[in-house]
Design an enzyme around this catalytic site. Sequence first.
Site, PDB file in Angstrom:
ATOM      1  N   THR A  45       5.076  -3.152   4.444  1.00  0.00           N
ATOM      2  CA  THR A  45       5.674  -3.354   3.367  1.00  0.00           C
ATOM      3  C   THR A  45       7.085  -4.110   3.518  1.00  0.00           C
ATOM      4  O   THR A  45       7.250  -4.834   2.424  1.00  0.00           O
ATOM      5  CB  THR A  45       5.940  -2.140   2.369  1.00  0.00           C
ATOM      6  OG1 THR A  45       4.548  -1.810   2.198  1.00  0.00           O
ATOM      7  CG2 THR A  45       6.495  -2.366   1.108  1.00  0.00           C
ATOM      8  N   SER A  92      -0.071  -1.757   8.124  1.00  0.00           N
ATOM      9  CA  SER A  92      -0.097  -0.934   9.513  1.00  0.00           C
ATOM     10  C   SER A  92      -1.639  -0.017   9.576  1.00  0.00           C
ATOM     11  O   SER A  92      -1.876   0.255  10.420  1.00  0.00           O
ATOM     12  CB  SER A  92       1.040   0.290   9.423  1.00  0.00           C
ATOM     13  OG  SER A  92       1.099   1.213   8.730  1.00  0.00           O
ATOM     14  N   THR A 125       4.901   1.494   6.902  1.00  0.00           N
ATOM     15  CA  THR A 125       4.889   3.044   6.937  1.00  0.00           C
ATOM     16  C   THR A 125       3.915   3.998   6.891  1.00  0.00           C
ATOM     17  O   THR A 125       3.912   4.982   7.249  1.00  0.00           O
ATOM     18  CB  THR A 125       5.839   3.287   5.681  1.00  0.00           C
ATOM     19  OG1 THR A 125       5.023   3.090   4.863  1.00  0.00           O
ATOM     20  CG2 THR A 125       7.170   2.499   5.542  1.00  0.00           C
TER      21      THR A 125
HETATM   22  N1  ASP Z   1       2.346   0.415   2.192  1.00  0.00           N
HETATM   23  C1  ASP Z   1       2.751   0.282   3.585  1.00  0.00           C
HETATM   24  C2  ASP Z   1       4.234   0.209   4.008  1.00  0.00           C
HETATM   25  O1  ASP Z   1       4.728   1.120   3.330  1.00  0.00           O
HETATM   26  C3  ASP Z   1       1.701  -0.791   4.101  1.00  0.00           C
HETATM   27  C4  ASP Z   1       1.847  -0.665   5.672  1.00  0.00           C
HETATM   28  O2  ASP Z   1       1.886   0.385   6.231  1.00  0.00           O
HETATM   29  O3  ASP Z   1       1.732  -1.836   6.382  1.00  0.00           O
HETATM   30  O4  ASP Z   1       4.701  -0.372   5.089  1.00  0.00           O
END
Ligand code: ASP
Length: 362
Positions: A45, A92, A125
């Site tokens: 993100t 991720s 995350t």
């Molecule tokens: N929503 C996720 C983030 O906060 C997406 C990910 O993990 O790539 O990064």
Amino acid sequence: MKKLLALLPMLSFSALLTAVQPALAQAPAANPALPNIKILATGGTIAGAGVSSTQYAGYQAAVTPVDKLLAAVPELSKVANVTGEQIAQVASHNMTGDILLKLAQRVNVLLASKDVDGVVITHGTNTLEESAYFLNLVVKSSKPVVMVGAMRPGTSMSADGPMNIFRSVITAGSKDAHGRGVMVVMNDQIIGARDLHKTDTMTVDTFKAPVFGYLGFVVDGKTHFYKPAARKHTTATEFDVTGLTSLPKVDIVLGYEDDSRTAIDALVAAGAKGIVHAGAGTASVSAAVQPGILDAVARKVAVVRSPRASLGIITRNMEFDDDKFGTISGDTLNPPKARILLMLALTKTSDPKEIQRMFDMY
Ligand code: ASP
């Protein structure tokens, strides 16, 4: 540069300038008074983009390239000589063992150079806990490695990415950050990789260290540390990913009311070398699942018990006869982190006693 020099006789002066300028733009003169920090970008993100400044969900993760991420934080040039490198561009939950290995191997090469003082890794995350713990066990340097993400895409109002990147670079350039294992910097907090928990799907302060507490804080361009990492990490581990091209297949099975051995049997048949059983309470295993575990262990599949509740300790023979079943107790690792350690353990041994020693140590 060498290629350009070879072309020199063939180029007009203006053509030469045009060819050289982009190279110069990418490599501004380094300030010798500042630390040299490499930013490795993997997506998430923090590299996400939405259709409006008020879109916080439904945006697309992993689209902004690393040079744009860094350009959004011009303050970085005052605190470090920063250069970026794109390792991957994924959300991720799409992180793979191959990308993890590529990332770890690149971090080790970079940190072995006297020209790199620290590394910052931008990451989604969703699975940050897992990648951070993996790197914590396989990075072979005491120089700082800091991971960072964001809960809001860069296009949103009050995006948290730029500040998080700034504070990560401060931490990676801090002399006090050496030897503390892989750290995650989100908001004001510095959290040890092993201690990290994502606690909420949406809130900006989702990352906590509920069992072991924060390592420290970053305030106004300065780090404040209060403790070392709890367990052995980085240079003190027995794990080495140099030349490793794949990781052993390890899966996770959830325990729940009225569950069955079907999932375990299917995973063993599909070639799993290890299984983490995320059991209720003290990582309990239901009577229906127990024969599946006995059979898996008999087929040399390593089975680790880890708590579905994610927090708390699982000791050996705690409400379950690990000695009789040949299983391994997962200590204070949550199931995804237990999976990471089990994969690395299986690169060394398939002996459950040896694997138990590793779970008690790392
Ligand atoms: N929503 C996720 C983030 O906060 C997406 C990910 O993990 O790539 O990064």
